[in-house]
Write an enzyme that holds these catalytic residues in place. Structure first.
Site, PDB file in Angstrom:
ATOM      1  N   GLN A  11      -5.833  -0.190  -3.824  1.00 60.70           N
ATOM      2  CA  GLN A  11      -6.384  -1.319  -4.439  1.00 60.70           C
ATOM      3  C   GLN A  11      -7.347  -0.907  -5.535  1.00 60.70           C
ATOM      4  O   GLN A  11      -7.491  -1.681  -6.596  1.00 60.70           O
ATOM      5  CB  GLN A  11      -7.299  -2.193  -3.220  1.00 60.70           C
ATOM      6  CG  GLN A  11      -7.685  -3.585  -3.854  1.00 60.70           C
ATOM      7  CD  GLN A  11      -8.401  -4.241  -2.934  1.00 60.70           C
ATOM      8  OE1 GLN A  11      -8.155  -4.259  -1.535  1.00 60.70           O
ATOM      9  NE2 GLN A  11      -9.571  -4.894  -3.087  1.00 60.70           N
ATOM     10  N   CYS A  27       0.770  -1.145  -0.054  1.00 58.94           N
ATOM     11  CA  CYS A  27       0.158  -0.196  -0.114  1.00 58.94           C
ATOM     12  C   CYS A  27       0.793   1.287   0.104  1.00 58.94           C
ATOM     13  O   CYS A  27       1.970   1.355   0.719  1.00 58.94           O
ATOM     14  CB  CYS A  27      -1.083  -0.043   1.185  1.00 58.94           C
ATOM     15  SG  CYS A  27      -0.723   1.295   2.581  1.00 58.94           S
ATOM     16  N   GLU A  28       0.419   2.160  -0.656  1.00 62.66           N
ATOM     17  CA  GLU A  28       1.217   3.140  -1.128  1.00 62.66           C
ATOM     18  C   GLU A  28       1.320   4.345   0.176  1.00 62.66           C
ATOM     19  O   GLU A  28       1.975   5.277   0.496  1.00 62.66           O
ATOM     20  CB  GLU A  28       0.955   4.132  -2.345  1.00 62.66           C
ATOM     21  CG  GLU A  28      -0.328   4.929  -2.352  1.00 62.66           C
ATOM     22  CD  GLU A  28      -0.713   5.218  -3.851  1.00 62.66           C
ATOM     23  OE1 GLU A  28       0.110   5.118  -4.811  1.00 62.66           O
ATOM     24  OE2 GLU A  28      -1.290   6.266  -3.679  1.00 62.66           O
ATOM     25  N   HIS A  29       0.164   4.175   0.974  1.00 61.60           N
ATOM     26  CA  HIS A  29       0.099   5.165   2.122  1.00 61.60           C
ATOM     27  C   HIS A  29       1.004   4.594   3.326  1.00 61.60           C
ATOM     28  O   HIS A  29       1.665   5.431   4.165  1.00 61.60           O
ATOM     29  CB  HIS A  29      -1.504   5.168   2.718  1.00 61.60           C
ATOM     30  CG  HIS A  29      -2.173   5.518   1.597  1.00 61.60           C
ATOM     31  ND1 HIS A  29      -3.460   5.035   1.146  1.00 61.60           N
ATOM     32  CD2 HIS A  29      -1.920   6.617   0.731  1.00 61.60           C
ATOM     33  CE1 HIS A  29      -4.137   5.827   0.135  1.00 61.60           C
ATOM     34  NE2 HIS A  29      -3.247   6.788   0.117  1.00 61.60           N
ATOM     35  N   HIS A  30       1.271   3.376   3.550  1.00 60.51           N
ATOM     36  CA  HIS A  30       2.026   2.859   4.674  1.00 60.51           C
ATOM     37  C   HIS A  30       3.028   1.940   4.428  1.00 60.51           C
ATOM     38  O   HIS A  30       3.976   1.336   5.083  1.00 60.51           O
ATOM     39  CB  HIS A  30       1.067   1.994   5.493  1.00 60.51           C
ATOM     40  CG  HIS A  30      -0.341   2.665   5.920  1.00 60.51           C
ATOM     41  ND1 HIS A  30      -1.408   2.825   5.676  1.00 60.51           N
ATOM     42  CD2 HIS A  30      -0.108   3.812   7.092  1.00 60.51           C
ATOM     43  CE1 HIS A  30      -1.960   3.689   6.133  1.00 60.51           C
ATOM     44  NE2 HIS A  30      -1.433   4.031   7.170  1.00 60.51           N
ATOM     45  N   CYS A  37      -2.058  -2.531   6.657  1.00 60.64           N
ATOM     46  CA  CYS A  37      -2.154  -1.286   7.424  1.00 60.64           C
ATOM     47  C   CYS A  37      -3.273  -1.370   8.080  1.00 60.64           C
ATOM     48  O   CYS A  37      -3.468  -0.687   9.129  1.00 60.64           O
ATOM     49  CB  CYS A  37      -2.027  -0.080   6.501  1.00 60.64           C
ATOM     50  SG  CYS A  37      -3.118  -0.168   5.255  1.00 60.64           S
ATOM     51  N   HIS A  47      -5.422  -5.775   3.749  1.00 60.04           N
ATOM     52  CA  HIS A  47      -4.380  -4.566   4.065  1.00 60.04           C
ATOM     53  C   HIS A  47      -3.297  -4.944   5.188  1.00 60.04           C
ATOM     54  O   HIS A  47      -4.378  -4.521   6.426  1.00 60.04           O
ATOM     55  CB  HIS A  47      -4.949  -3.472   3.730  1.00 60.04           C
ATOM     56  CG  HIS A  47      -5.586  -3.122   2.353  1.00 60.04           C
ATOM     57  ND1 HIS A  47      -5.098  -2.074   1.475  1.00 60.04           N
ATOM     58  CD2 HIS A  47      -6.556  -4.036   1.593  1.00 60.04           C
ATOM     59  CE1 HIS A  47      -5.791  -2.185   0.377  1.00 60.04           C
ATOM     60  NE2 HIS A  47      -6.604  -3.391   0.508  1.00 60.04           N
TER      61      HIS A  47
HETATM   62 ZN   LIG Z   1      -2.219   1.419   4.127  1.00 58.90          ZN
END
Ligand SMILES: [Zn+2]
Length: 204
Positions: free
Chosen positions: A136, A95-98, A166, A164
């Site tokens: 996703q 995931c690009e956020h975490h 995260c 996920h």
């Molecule tokens: Zn994430």
């Protein structure tokens, strides 16, 4: 150094592993320290190198344009114009956020119009987009769009179910909860009967 064994590449041989530059290792040491551990303790000494190499693999999708897998098509398909479905394809993304793992399975279907590809190519397209930093929803759309543009089929349907890291390992900590995303195009979007057929083949 000898070059005699150049063509005999053993990925387990440390000499054949990609070099991880100092600035990358330093960044990982900083992260270990920030997380509360001592990057100089024995168990963690080689971790920055391993993590650097692992991330090269997690993100190896950046090295290719996944459309390349759809460039070799078969046009002589004896008039086969029924749904082609590859179901339960396991994949891993990040995931690009975490930068936490996304793991799940994808179902990819299309209704051909003259062009078909070797079925394993659909999985290769998925992995090409999955082995990057992702969300996703975008992964689902990119796989569908790539098939739509390159095979010019009558319809495309992509459904992805994934967990996920995260979400399961931090924040609300809900292991076992999967997120489902889908993208349908062409006849699967416009014709409710086609859509129903493809969704039931996928098990929905
Ligand atoms: Zn994430």
């Amino acid at each position: 150094m000898s070059c005699a064994d150049d063509h005999d590449i053993d990925p387990e041989n440390p000499l054949n592993k990609p070099d991880v530059p100092d600035y990358v290792q330093d960044a990982i040491r900083t992260l270990i320290e920030w997380a509360g551990d001592d990057p100089a303790r024995e168990g963690l000494l080689d971790t920055p190198k391993r993590v650097g190499r692992a991330w090269l693999e997690y993100c190896e999708g950046y090295k290719e344009d996944p459309a390349i897998h759809l460039s070799r098509v078969f046009e002589e398909v004896g008039g086969y114009e029924e749904i082609v479905l590859l179901k339960d394809i396991p994949f891993q993304s990040a995931c690009e956020h975490h930068m936490a793992p996304i793991t799940g399975k994808a179902h990819i279907a299309y209704l051909p119009h003259k062009k078909v590809v070797g079925i394993s190519k659909l999985a290769r397209v998925l992995h090409g987009f999955a082995r990057r930093l992702q969300v996703q929803e975008r992964l689902t759309a990119e796989v569908a769009d790539c098939i739509w543009e390159n095979l010019e089929p009558q319809g495309v349907a992509v459904v992805i179910e994934a967990q996920h890291g995260c979400m399961t390992g931090r924040g609300v900590k809900t292991p076992g909860v999967a997120m489902t995303t889908s993208r349908v195009m062409g006849c699967f979007l416009e014709d409710p009967r086609s859509r129903k057929e493809v969704m039931s083949l996928m098990g929905y």
